[in-house]
Design a protein around this motif. Structure first.
Motif, PDB file in Angstrom:
ATOM      1  N   GLY A 154       0.816  -1.213   0.000  1.00 11.38           N
ATOM      2  CA  GLY A 154       0.000   0.000   0.000  1.00 11.38           C
ATOM      3  C   GLY A 154       0.849   1.262   0.000  1.00 11.38           C
ATOM      4  O   GLY A 154       0.550   2.216  -0.720  1.00 11.38           O
ATOM      5  N   LEU A 155       1.917   1.274   0.799  1.00 14.50           N
ATOM      6  CA  LEU A 155       2.811   2.426   0.811  1.00 14.50           C
ATOM      7  C   LEU A 155       3.495   2.610  -0.532  1.00 14.50           C
ATOM      8  O   LEU A 155       3.620   3.725  -1.043  1.00 14.50           O
ATOM      9  CB  LEU A 155       3.860   2.278   1.914  1.00 14.50           C
ATOM     10  CG  LEU A 155       3.380   2.536   3.333  1.00 14.50           C
ATOM     11  CD1 LEU A 155       4.467   2.161   4.327  1.00 14.50           C
ATOM     12  CD2 LEU A 155       2.997   3.981   3.502  1.00 14.50           C
ATOM     13  N   PHE A 156       3.934   1.503  -1.119  1.00 11.28           N
ATOM     14  CA  PHE A 156       4.619   1.570  -2.398  1.00 11.28           C
ATOM     15  C   PHE A 156       3.678   2.083  -3.488  1.00 11.28           C
ATOM     16  O   PHE A 156       4.025   2.990  -4.249  1.00 11.28           O
ATOM     17  CB  PHE A 156       5.174   0.184  -2.778  1.00 11.28           C
ATOM     18  CG  PHE A 156       5.843   0.162  -4.100  1.00 11.28           C
ATOM     19  CD1 PHE A 156       7.112   0.736  -4.267  1.00 11.28           C
ATOM     20  CD2 PHE A 156       5.246  -0.410  -5.205  1.00 11.28           C
ATOM     21  CE1 PHE A 156       7.747   0.715  -5.494  1.00 11.28           C
ATOM     22  CE2 PHE A 156       5.881  -0.433  -6.439  1.00 11.28           C
ATOM     23  CZ  PHE A 156       7.119   0.127  -6.577  1.00 11.28           C
ATOM     24  N   LEU A 157       2.492   1.520  -3.550  1.00 12.39           N
ATOM     25  CA  LEU A 157       1.530   1.958  -4.567  1.00 12.39           C
ATOM     26  C   LEU A 157       1.019   3.353  -4.289  1.00 12.39           C
ATOM     27  O   LEU A 157       0.735   4.134  -5.209  1.00 12.39           O
ATOM     28  CB  LEU A 157       0.363   0.972  -4.656  1.00 12.39           C
ATOM     29  CG  LEU A 157       0.731  -0.426  -5.180  1.00 12.39           C
ATOM     30  CD1 LEU A 157      -0.495  -1.322  -5.159  1.00 12.39           C
ATOM     31  CD2 LEU A 157       1.329  -0.348  -6.576  1.00 12.39           C
ATOM     32  N   GLY A 158       0.866   3.710  -2.996  1.00 15.52           N
ATOM     33  CA  GLY A 158       0.416   5.056  -2.623  1.00 15.52           C
ATOM     34  C   GLY A 158       1.413   6.117  -3.038  1.00 15.52           C
ATOM     35  O   GLY A 158       1.058   7.182  -3.519  1.00 15.52           O
ATOM     36  N   LYS A 160       3.512   5.849  -5.485  1.00 12.74           N
ATOM     37  CA  LYS A 160       3.504   5.910  -6.950  1.00 12.74           C
ATOM     38  C   LYS A 160       2.333   6.751  -7.445  1.00 12.74           C
ATOM     39  O   LYS A 160       2.444   7.458  -8.434  1.00 12.74           O
ATOM     40  CB  LYS A 160       3.407   4.492  -7.522  1.00 12.74           C
ATOM     41  CG  LYS A 160       4.522   4.130  -8.415  1.00 12.74           C
ATOM     42  CD  LYS A 160       4.343   2.730  -8.925  1.00 12.74           C
ATOM     43  CE  LYS A 160       5.489   2.459  -9.859  1.00 12.74           C
ATOM     44  NZ  LYS A 160       5.475   1.133 -10.383  1.00 12.74           N
ATOM     45  N   ALA A 161       1.197   6.660  -6.739  1.00 15.84           N
ATOM     46  CA  ALA A 161      -0.001   7.388  -7.184  1.00 15.84           C
ATOM     47  C   ALA A 161       0.167   8.887  -6.995  1.00 15.84           C
ATOM     48  O   ALA A 161      -0.424   9.673  -7.740  1.00 15.84           O
ATOM     49  CB  ALA A 161      -1.210   6.909  -6.395  1.00 15.84           C
ATOM     50  N   PHE A 162       0.989   9.324  -6.017  1.00 19.04           N
ATOM     51  CA  PHE A 162       1.158  10.752  -5.753  1.00 19.04           C
ATOM     52  C   PHE A 162       2.289  11.372  -6.556  1.00 19.04           C
ATOM     53  O   PHE A 162       2.581  12.544  -6.411  1.00 19.04           O
ATOM     54  CB  PHE A 162       1.395  10.996  -4.262  1.00 19.04           C
ATOM     55  CG  PHE A 162       0.169  10.747  -3.435  1.00 19.04           C
ATOM     56  CD1 PHE A 162      -0.924  11.586  -3.539  1.00 19.04           C
ATOM     57  CD2 PHE A 162       0.114   9.664  -2.571  1.00 19.04           C
ATOM     58  CE1 PHE A 162      -2.063  11.349  -2.774  1.00 19.04           C
ATOM     59  CE2 PHE A 162      -1.004   9.433  -1.803  1.00 19.04           C
ATOM     60  CZ  PHE A 162      -2.114  10.272  -1.910  1.00 19.04           C
ATOM     61  N   ARG A 163       2.927  10.638  -7.415  1.00 19.51           N
ATOM     62  CA  ARG A 163       4.025  11.189  -8.225  1.00 19.51           C
ATOM     63  C   ARG A 163       3.519  11.869  -9.453  1.00 19.51           C
ATOM     64  O   ARG A 163       2.599  11.730 -10.068  1.00 19.51           O
ATOM     65  CB  ARG A 163       5.024  10.100  -8.615  1.00 19.51           C
ATOM     66  CG  ARG A 163       5.847   9.715  -7.435  1.00 19.51           C
ATOM     67  CD  ARG A 163       6.905   8.769  -7.857  1.00 19.51           C
ATOM     68  NE  ARG A 163       7.652   8.364  -6.664  1.00 19.51           N
ATOM     69  CZ  ARG A 163       8.629   7.544  -6.670  1.00 19.51           C
ATOM     70  NH1 ARG A 163       9.035   6.993  -7.756  1.00 19.51           N
ATOM     71  NH2 ARG A 163       9.250   7.233  -5.570  1.00 19.51           N
TER      72      ARG A 163
END
Length: 163
Positions: A154-158, A160-163
């Motif tokens: 979740g942290l990794f994907l989260g 990535k989503a905010f980049r």
């Protein structure tokens, strides 16, 4: 028999070995009076060194006899070599060795798969017995592991989503 004078009675356990009739290793040890004859100890013949042997940087030489079952190799071997650059009194020495052991376990699984052997994780890790005799702890451990992996994903994907 000579009677010993007990001093420092206020210290618990003081002089516990003062009485030779109260030898804690009895009956395993048969006292012969030759305990100090080991001063003439002769070092065993040096085992031939035909593989890489990692040893403490605090010792000038390798021990006379050593294990040869698994020489360091792969990423775990690189980490072991790194660990032995540090003194054994440093936590980083031991933490690196523990990490190398974990990586070596994964390397072993890949090596098994490469050779065509599919590991039986349930039998080799004792999960069947764990499920039978310690089910609650096993469920808790699996839940925590899945939660940790889920949080990391979740942290990794989260991010990535905010980049």
């Amino acid at each position: 028999m000579k009677k010993t004078v007990v001093k420092h009675k206020n210290i618990k356990g003081w002089g516990i070995d003062a009485n030779p009739d109260n030898e804690p290793t009895y009956p395993m040890k048969h006292y012969t009076g030759a305990d100090h004859d080991r001063l003439d100890y002769k070092r065993p013949a040096q085992q031939p060194v035909n593989i890489e042997v990692l040893h403490s940087n605090e010792r000038p030489d390798i021990t006379a006899v050593f294990g040869t079952a698994v020489p360091p190799s792969g990423l775990s071997g690189v980490l072991r070599r790194l660990a032995f650059r540090y003194s054994e009194d440093r936590a980083r020495h031991w933490f690196i060795l523990i990490l190398a052991d974990r990586i070596n376990m994964v390397e072993g699984i890949f090596d098994d798969l490469r050779r065509g052997y599919i590991p039986n994780f349930f039998a080799e890790r004792g999960w069947k017995a764990e499920w039978k005799f310690n089910r609650k702890a096993m469920i808790r451990r699996i839940s925590l592991s899945l939660g940790g992996v889920g949080a990391a994903v979740g942290l990794f994907l989260g991010r990535k989503a905010f980049r």
